[in-house]
Scaffold this active site. Sequence first.
Site, PDB file in Angstrom:
ATOM      1  CG  MET A  88      50.107   8.796 -28.067  1.00 23.64           C
ATOM      2  SD  MET A  88      51.644   9.861 -27.720  1.00 23.64           S
ATOM      3  CE  MET A  88      50.713  11.311 -27.860  1.00 23.64           C
TER       4      MET A  88
ATOM      5  CG  HIS B 169      41.768   7.963 -30.241  1.00 29.97           C
ATOM      6  ND1 HIS B 169      41.416   8.941 -29.318  1.00 29.97           N
ATOM      7  CD2 HIS B 169      43.019   8.169 -30.546  1.00 29.97           C
ATOM      8  CE1 HIS B 169      42.691   9.800 -29.012  1.00 29.97           C
ATOM      9  NE2 HIS B 169      43.393   9.077 -30.049  1.00 29.97           N
TER      10      HIS B 169
ATOM     11  CB  VAL C 260      35.799  12.897 -35.148  1.00 27.88           C
ATOM     12  CG1 VAL C 260      34.172  12.953 -34.650  1.00 27.88           C
ATOM     13  CG2 VAL C 260      35.788  11.531 -36.137  1.00 27.88           C
TER      14      VAL C 260
ATOM     15  CG  MET D 155      36.175  15.262 -31.164  1.00 29.18           C
ATOM     16  SD  MET D 155      35.187  13.412 -30.570  1.00 29.18           S
ATOM     17  CE  MET D 155      33.545  14.087 -30.636  1.00 29.18           C
TER      18      MET D 155
HETATM   19  O1  PAF Z   1      49.005  10.362 -33.325  1.00 29.37           O
HETATM   20  C1  PAF Z   1      49.347   9.987 -32.177  1.00 29.37           C
HETATM   21  O2  PAF Z   1      48.493   9.749 -31.253  1.00 29.37           O
HETATM   22  C2  PAF Z   1      50.691   9.478 -31.974  1.00 29.37           C
HETATM   23  O3  PAF Z   1      51.547  10.265 -32.662  1.00 29.37           O
HETATM   24  C3  PAF Z   1      50.973   8.067 -32.696  1.00 29.37           C
HETATM   25  C4  PAF Z   1      50.896   7.792 -34.007  1.00 29.37           C
HETATM   26  C5  PAF Z   1      50.067   7.051 -31.513  1.00 29.37           C
HETATM   27  C6  PAF Z   1      52.673   7.662 -32.403  1.00 29.37           C
HETATM   28  O4  PAF Z   1      52.717   7.764 -30.811  1.00 29.37           O
END
Ligand code: PAF
Length: 283
Positions: free
Chosen positions: A30, A37, A177, A185
């Site tokens: 998101m 990430h 992490v 995080m």
């Molecule tokens: O973990 C997330 O950031 C969200 O739940 C995802 C998997 C991108 C779905 O919107």
Amino acid sequence: MKIINEFNEMRQIVKKMKREDLSVGFVPTMGYLHDGHLSLVKAAKVDNDIIVVSIFVNPTQFGPNEDLDTYPRDLEKDQSLLENLDVDYLFFPKVEQMYPGGYGTYVNVESGLTNKLCGKSRPGHFKGVTTIVSKLFNIVNPDKAYFGQKDAQQVSVINRMVKDLNFDIEIIAVPIVRENDGLAMSSRNVNLSEKERQDALTLSKSLNKAKDLILLDNIKKTDIIKNEMMEIIESVDSSKIDYIEIVDMENLESIDIVEGKVLIALAVHIGKTRLIDNIIMEA
Ligand code: PAF
């Protein structure tokens, strides 16, 4: 890195990659990316030829009183972080692309996995997650998809969905992490004031305490462990506990005695910000 806004264009690109026998790794996000990430992207790069990252703040997984409008966003910064990691494609659709007028189809995991832990205090949340993740899977059609273990329940729910709906996609869970001081995080950490940021350390401290109680003091009764965790978190006045749970890793059912592989998970409001954290333990 190419930015794709149209789902059909994304689909055609992946089709072409597949015809060339290239494997596709997918990291749904998101946005407001952090090292958590980026660890997913790095893991995806090890296993796949082509990397697709999506950024989509999915409205259907936010409840009416949740933080959809204030969810942090910074596309420019996200773009440059992903470019630095040589990501091939950023899929960045608009809400109207994913949920056009008349939209009416949802994917819901109805096993007991979704009505506990975060599902209890965020009704409908996982239905939103599984709906958007299935849509993204249908568009990107990856070989492997990467999710953070910080959202441990999300990983369980997505694994269930992938099995139940016969998606031919391998789900890879990547470890949490943490900042140097232990804070997991999260994109939402940016909403914490300096004091709240300090108070938020009680989450990882309480999880470490649980680990010590189990491994060093051989305490197996979950109510004793949960009470000690609660004391640590409630020692700061900005905290409001949503839940502290010790559950079986397989079915996420609450357990009384720690045995086998367990998930110790919590959700706590620090001020206005809801944070989650967890550890997995084998006892
Ligand atoms: O973990 C997330 O950031 C969200 O739940 C995802 C998997 C991108 C779905 O919107």
